[in-house]
Design a protein around this motif. Structure first.
Motif, PDB file in Angstrom:
ATOM      1  N   ILE A 238      13.739   2.820   1.555  1.00  0.00           N
ATOM      2  CA  ILE A 238      15.062   2.176   1.053  1.00  0.00           C
ATOM      3  C   ILE A 238      14.845   1.298  -0.193  1.00  0.00           C
ATOM      4  N   ILE A 239      13.753   0.549  -0.353  1.00  0.00           N
ATOM      5  CA  ILE A 239      13.359  -0.354  -1.391  1.00  0.00           C
ATOM      6  C   ILE A 239      13.411   0.523  -2.792  1.00  0.00           C
ATOM      7  N   MET A 240      12.617   1.491  -2.695  1.00  0.00           N
ATOM      8  CA  MET A 240      12.529   2.405  -3.874  1.00  0.00           C
ATOM      9  C   MET A 240      14.103   3.228  -4.133  1.00  0.00           C
ATOM     10  N   LYS A 241      14.751   3.284  -3.408  1.00  0.00           N
ATOM     11  CA  LYS A 241      16.031   4.179  -3.807  1.00  0.00           C
ATOM     12  C   LYS A 241      17.224   3.005  -3.944  1.00  0.00           C
ATOM     13  N   GLU A 242      17.285   2.039  -3.192  1.00  0.00           N
ATOM     14  CA  GLU A 242      18.494   0.964  -3.312  1.00  0.00           C
ATOM     15  C   GLU A 242      18.206  -0.249  -3.850  1.00  0.00           C
ATOM     16  N   LYS A 243      16.934  -0.563  -4.023  1.00  0.00           N
ATOM     17  CA  LYS A 243      16.446  -1.713  -4.641  1.00  0.00           C
ATOM     18  C   LYS A 243      17.035  -3.118  -3.983  1.00  0.00           C
ATOM     19  N   PRO A 244      17.077  -3.239  -2.660  1.00  0.00           N
ATOM     20  CA  PRO A 244      17.490  -4.357  -2.074  1.00  0.00           C
ATOM     21  C   PRO A 244      17.160  -5.514  -2.447  1.00  0.00           C
ATOM     22  N   ASP A 245      18.186  -6.675  -2.286  1.00  0.00           N
ATOM     23  CA  ASP A 245      17.613  -8.087  -2.782  1.00  0.00           C
ATOM     24  C   ASP A 245      16.500  -8.452  -1.740  1.00  0.00           C
ATOM     25  N   GLU A 246      15.802  -9.642  -2.262  1.00  0.00           N
ATOM     26  CA  GLU A 246      14.800 -10.162  -1.447  1.00  0.00           C
ATOM     27  C   GLU A 246      15.089 -10.702  -0.157  1.00  0.00           C
ATOM     28  N   TYR A 247      16.273 -11.125   0.135  1.00  0.00           N
ATOM     29  CA  TYR A 247      16.688 -11.429   1.464  1.00  0.00           C
ATOM     30  C   TYR A 247      16.627 -10.438   2.515  1.00  0.00           C
ATOM     31  N   TYR A 248      17.183  -9.254   2.092  1.00  0.00           N
ATOM     32  CA  TYR A 248      17.142  -7.897   2.891  1.00  0.00           C
ATOM     33  C   TYR A 248      15.643  -7.549   3.045  1.00  0.00           C
ATOM     34  N   ILE A 249      14.888  -7.740   2.299  1.00  0.00           N
ATOM     35  CA  ILE A 249      13.540  -7.428   2.421  1.00  0.00           C
ATOM     36  C   ILE A 249      12.655  -8.078   3.424  1.00  0.00           C
TER      37      ILE A 249
ATOM     38  N   GLU B  19       0.772  -1.285  -0.044  1.00  0.00           N
ATOM     39  CA  GLU B  19       0.172  -0.040   0.046  1.00  0.00           C
ATOM     40  C   GLU B  19       0.895   1.150   0.267  1.00  0.00           C
ATOM     41  N   ILE B  20       1.792   1.428   0.798  1.00  0.00           N
ATOM     42  CA  ILE B  20       2.663   2.370   0.916  1.00  0.00           C
ATOM     43  C   ILE B  20       3.427   2.515  -0.630  1.00  0.00           C
ATOM     44  N   LEU B  21       3.841   1.735  -1.162  1.00  0.00           N
ATOM     45  CA  LEU B  21       4.444   1.906  -2.409  1.00  0.00           C
ATOM     46  C   LEU B  21       3.554   2.270  -3.384  1.00  0.00           C
ATOM     47  N   ARG B  22       2.307   1.733  -3.292  1.00  0.00           N
ATOM     48  CA  ARG B  22       1.354   2.404  -4.484  1.00  0.00           C
ATOM     49  C   ARG B  22       0.851   3.870  -4.021  1.00  0.00           C
ATOM     50  N   GLU B  23       0.721   4.247  -2.683  1.00  0.00           N
ATOM     51  CA  GLU B  23       0.643   5.547  -2.445  1.00  0.00           C
ATOM     52  C   GLU B  23       1.816   6.515  -2.976  1.00  0.00           C
ATOM     53  N   LYS B  24       3.145   5.789  -2.964  1.00  0.00           N
ATOM     54  CA  LYS B  24       4.085   6.619  -3.901  1.00  0.00           C
ATOM     55  C   LYS B  24       4.059   6.547  -5.329  1.00  0.00           C
ATOM     56  N   GLY B  25       3.010   6.229  -5.731  1.00  0.00           N
ATOM     57  CA  GLY B  25       2.905   6.318  -7.353  1.00  0.00           C
ATOM     58  C   GLY B  25       3.151   5.190  -8.196  1.00  0.00           C
ATOM     59  N   LEU B  26       3.791   4.031  -7.605  1.00  0.00           N
ATOM     60  CA  LEU B  26       4.197   3.009  -8.355  1.00  0.00           C
ATOM     61  C   LEU B  26       3.113   2.180  -8.822  1.00  0.00           C
ATOM     62  N   SER B  27       3.385   1.632  -9.988  1.00  0.00           N
ATOM     63  CA  SER B  27       2.256   0.699 -10.645  1.00  0.00           C
ATOM     64  C   SER B  27       2.443  -0.739  -9.913  1.00  0.00           C
ATOM     65  N   GLN B  28       1.421  -1.477 -10.108  1.00  0.00           N
ATOM     66  CA  GLN B  28       1.434  -2.840  -9.632  1.00  0.00           C
ATOM     67  C   GLN B  28       2.626  -3.752 -10.085  1.00  0.00           C
ATOM     68  N   ILE B  29       2.979  -3.704 -11.262  1.00  0.00           N
ATOM     69  CA  ILE B  29       4.158  -4.326 -11.806  1.00  0.00           C
ATOM     70  C   ILE B  29       5.484  -3.827 -11.392  1.00  0.00           C
ATOM     71  N   GLN B  30       5.628  -2.720 -11.018  1.00  0.00           N
ATOM     72  CA  GLN B  30       6.810  -1.924 -10.284  1.00  0.00           C
ATOM     73  C   GLN B  30       6.960  -2.517  -9.199  1.00  0.00           C
ATOM     74  N   ILE B  31       5.930  -2.555  -8.311  1.00  0.00           N
ATOM     75  CA  ILE B  31       5.870  -3.231  -6.893  1.00  0.00           C
ATOM     76  C   ILE B  31       6.379  -4.615  -6.783  1.00  0.00           C
ATOM     77  N   ALA B  32       5.471  -5.269  -7.760  1.00  0.00           N
ATOM     78  CA  ALA B  32       5.998  -6.693  -7.762  1.00  0.00           C
ATOM     79  C   ALA B  32       7.575  -6.816  -8.153  1.00  0.00           C
ATOM     80  N   GLY B  33       7.902  -6.205  -8.936  1.00  0.00           N
ATOM     81  CA  GLY B  33       9.335  -6.232  -9.331  1.00  0.00           C
ATOM     82  C   GLY B  33      10.437  -6.049  -7.931  1.00  0.00           C
ATOM     83  N   LEU B  34      10.016  -4.907  -7.461  1.00  0.00           N
ATOM     84  CA  LEU B  34      10.743  -4.354  -6.347  1.00  0.00           C
ATOM     85  C   LEU B  34      10.864  -5.256  -4.977  1.00  0.00           C
TER      86      LEU B  34
END
Length: 128
Positions: free
Chosen positions: A76-87, A23-38
């Motif tokens: 952090i996710i939007m700026k640094e695009k960490p791997d799935e283990y970090y998230i 939800e937070i990422l969506r509120e920041k204007g990201l698409s569902q596909i972008q969120i899924a990728g991140l």
């Protein structure tokens, strides 16, 4: 106790944290596909989180300190695009913090009526 704290976290808390992060990422204007990728999840999962078909049982935003941690994680996710283990690691840390602060106790007693939050101090004493 039929449902232990770890089962409650895995089934209810973690998905609710992930839903709120979506939800937070969506509120920041990201698409569902972008969120899924991140977040390394499918677009279909993002859609289910947004439609409240997944992770909707705990209103994470009711805990301002936890919500703030998720907002910082989203940045952090939007700026640094960490791997799935970090998230995943960060979400687990937040879930453990919720246990330690007793935020999950009343919910846990709803999914397992055999739990008496007044008597059970396991999570607070272990993780607090």
């Amino acid at each position: 106790m039929k449902t232990n704290a770890f089962e409650a976290v895995a089934k209810y808390v973690y998905p609710s944290l992930r839903r709120r992060l979506v939800e937070i990422l969506r509120e920041k204007g990201l698409s569902q596909i972008q969120i899924a990728g991140l977040l390394y999840i499918t677009q279909s999962a993002v859609s289910r989180y947004l439609r409240m078909n997944r992770g909707a049982l705990i209103e994470v935003e009711k805990f301002p300190d936890i919500d703030e941690k998720l907002k910082r994680l989203a940045e952090i996710i939007m700026k640094e695009k960490p791997d799935e283990y970090y998230i995943h690691g960060e979400l687990v840390k937040i879930a453990v913090e919720m246990l330690g602060k007793g935020y999950v106790c009343s919910f846990h007693s709803k999914v397992d009526p055999g739990i008496d939050p007044k008597l059970c101090r396991i999570c607070i004493e272990t993780f607090g």
